[in-house]
Motif scaffolding. Structure first.
Motif, PDB file in Angstrom:
ATOM      1  N   PHE A   1       0.686  -1.134  -0.091  1.00 26.90           N
ATOM      2  CA  PHE A   1      -0.025   0.093  -0.116  1.00 26.90           C
ATOM      3  C   PHE A   1       0.885   1.510  -0.015  1.00 26.90           C
ATOM      4  CE2 PHE A   1      -2.250   3.286   2.179  1.00 26.90           C
ATOM      5  CZ  PHE A   1      -3.304   3.251   1.447  1.00 26.90           C
TER       6      PHE A   1
ATOM      7  N   ASN B   1       3.637   3.603  -2.884  1.00 19.17           N
ATOM      8  CA  ASN B   1       3.248   4.878  -3.773  1.00 19.17           C
ATOM      9  C   ASN B   1       3.150   6.180  -2.840  1.00 19.17           C
ATOM     10  OD1 ASN B   1       1.244   2.970  -3.511  1.00 19.17           O
ATOM     11  ND2 ASN B   1      -0.077   3.455  -5.295  1.00 19.17           N
TER      12      ASN B   1
ATOM     13  N   MET C   1      -2.552  11.676  -5.930  1.00 18.46           N
ATOM     14  CA  MET C   1      -1.419  11.792  -5.085  1.00 18.46           C
ATOM     15  C   MET C   1      -0.213  11.111  -5.935  1.00 18.46           C
ATOM     16  SD  MET C   1      -1.554   9.932  -1.713  1.00 18.46           S
ATOM     17  CE  MET C   1      -2.387   8.354  -1.557  1.00 18.46           C
TER      18      MET C   1
HETATM   19  C1  LIG Z   1      -0.929   2.588  -5.418  1.00 18.91           C
HETATM   20  O1  LIG Z   1      -0.666   2.176  -6.632  1.00 18.91           O
HETATM   21  C2  LIG Z   1      -1.554   0.990  -6.893  1.00 18.91           C
HETATM   22  C3  LIG Z   1      -0.977   0.630  -8.584  1.00 18.91           C
HETATM   23  O2  LIG Z   1      -0.384   1.549  -8.989  1.00 18.91           O
HETATM   24  C4  LIG Z   1      -2.695   1.531  -7.034  1.00 18.91           C
HETATM   25  O3  LIG Z   1      -3.722   0.658  -7.354  1.00 18.91           O
HETATM   26  C5  LIG Z   1      -3.142   2.067  -5.609  1.00 18.91           C
HETATM   27  O4  LIG Z   1      -4.662   2.520  -5.910  1.00 18.91           O
HETATM   28  C6  LIG Z   1      -2.403   3.028  -5.262  1.00 18.91           C
HETATM   29  N1  LIG Z   1      -2.532   3.334  -3.908  1.00 18.91           N
HETATM   30  C7  LIG Z   1      -2.772   4.700  -3.521  1.00 18.91           C
HETATM   31  C8  LIG Z   1      -3.070   4.878  -2.187  1.00 18.91           C
HETATM   32  O5  LIG Z   1      -2.833   5.752  -4.098  1.00 18.91           O
END
Ligand SMILES: *[C@@H]1O[C@H](CO)[C@@H](O)[C@H](O)[C@H]1NC(C)=O
Ligand SMILES: *[C@@H]1O[C@H](CO)[C@@H](O)[C@H](O)[C@H]1NC(C)=O
Ligand SMILES: *[C@@H]1O[C@H](CO)[C@@H](O)[C@H](O)[C@H]1NC(C)=O
Ligand SMILES: *[C@@H]1O[C@H](CO)[C@@H](O)[C@H](O)[C@H]1NC(C)=O
Length: 356
Positions: free
Chosen positions: A56, A59, A304
């Protein structure tokens, strides 16, 4: 008569010899000096100490620091205390000398609560590793040498941030936040008791920074957006900060009680929340220009992108309060380390200087 004396002498020599061989085998000639052992999340680890890939938060905060955890608070404090640099747990090889320099069990993304959906070092996993390390030292050094080493070493704990980030993403704001914080405090309190039961006598517990003011919190604002240029404009989500403050206050209360009741132990709480709020309210006094935007990572229009590459970083990290979406910059950590070391107000009931 003479004979039995002679036997006695031989017996003694053999014993001394055994002890010496044990010391040489374990590579330790003199009793070890104190070290620092660290347990925690991205406030203590740059992402090096995780045998798995996180899911999680990757990113949100792939690089909670710029490559090295030497700019994080516990390492800065170890330096001030003239304690050796603590090696990440997963990069050591079991050599006793490495352990005697202290270990960092902490892992970016680690949370207080264990969760089956997340693959990394929760508080309890780190605690187990710490207790096993203490047992290993007792076997290798003998109990009394190991106990003296452990009871003079510092154990630094810094957790909670990732639990709250998960919580606020998964729930509507404020919903049962105080109950959740209460559970986290109980877990932390039990962790301190577990360490005490393993002869640890010097414990530092760090609070959680004001996450409601971190760039990532802007995402939670209804309508998103927010990061519009003026870096000094004050905008914090009170709903988030109230829950985080509640956690800090409750934890400090428990720690103060433990410091009183565990007569031979020193347990202190370091209020990084208050200190960071002071920087947010009076940035210019501390040479900070931007208290809103991350140096590495952006939040805009409900979207974000965390610090997924250090190439994204701003040029002057030291002019920012936040390095990424929820971790402070090295400049802020340096300010925190300075106060934690000598000011009587950041770490209570006494500063780190009085801990050794
Ligand atoms: C993080 O990246 C993944 C895949 O790129 C995505 O599915 C997920 O929603 C992102 N998480 C956030 C908290 O932005
Ligand atoms: C472990 O690391 C230490 C220090 O880096 C090194 O001196 C030692 O030889 C290593 N031991 C093993 C068994 O690899
Ligand atoms: C630390 O451990 C040693 C060895 O067991 C003991 O003599 C000493 O009193 C202990 N000190 C504290 C502060 O507990
Ligand atoms: C990050 O670290 C690299 C390598 O030490 C350095 O060149 C760069 O200037 C640092 N970036 C920031 C924003 O501090």
């Amino acid at each position: 008569m003479a004979n039995s004396k002679f036997l006695c002498l031989i017996f003694l020599l053999v014993n001394v010899c055994f002890a010496a061989v044990k010391m040489v085998l374990s590579g330790v000639a003199t009793p070890p000096g104190p070290a620092m052992f660290v347990l925690g999340d991205s406030s203590v680890d740059c992402g090096d100490n995780n045998p798995f890939n996180g899911l999680f938060h990757r990113n949100l905060s792939r690089f909670p620091c710029n490559g090295s955890d030497t700019t994080l608070l516990p390492q800065l404090l170890a330096k001030k205390m003239r304690l050796p640099y603590t090696t990440p747990f997963y990069s050591q090889n079991g050599s006793i000398n490495r352990i005697l320099d202290g270990l960092n069990f902490g892992s970016a993304e680690a949370s207080i609560l264990s969760s089956s959906s997340r693959n990394y070092q929760s508080l309890n996993q780190q605690l187990r590793q710490a207790v096993e390390t203490i047992q290993l030292l007792q076997l290798q050094l003998g109990e009394s040498t190991a106990d003296t080493f452990i009871n003079s070493s510092i154990f630094y704990l810094s957790f909670g941030k990732d639990d709250f980030i998960d919580f606020f993403h998964g729930n509507s704001l404020g919903n049962n936040g105080f109950d959740f914080a209460h559970i986290l405090v109980e877990q932390m309190t039990n962790a301190v008791k577990t360490l005490y039961a393993s002869n640890v006598r010097k414990i530092v517990c760090a609070g959680v920074v004001p996450l409601g003011c971190a760039p990532h919190a802007l995402l939670l604002e209804s309508g998103g957006g927010g990061g519009d240029g003026d870096g000094t404009r004050r905008a914090c989500l009170d709903e988030v900060n109230e829950v985080v403050s509640y956690y800090n206050r409750r934890l400090e209360g428990n720690i103060a009680a433990m410091d009183r009741h565990m007569g031979d132990a020193r347990v202190i709480f370091c209020d990084v929340y208050q200190a960071v709020m002071e920087f947010i309210n009076h940035p210019h006094k501390y040479g900070i220009e931007d208290v809103r935007n991350a140096c590495c990572g952006v939040v805009r229009g409900g979207e974000m992108s965390g610090c997924v590459s250090t190439e994204m970083a701003c040029r002057e990290a030291s002019s920012h309060l936040w390095w990424d979406l929820y971790n402070p910059t090295p400049a802020v950590n340096t300010l925190l380390a300075h106060s934690a070391w000598s000011s009587p107000s950041l770490c209570r009931p006494f500063s780190l200087k009085h801990m050794l």
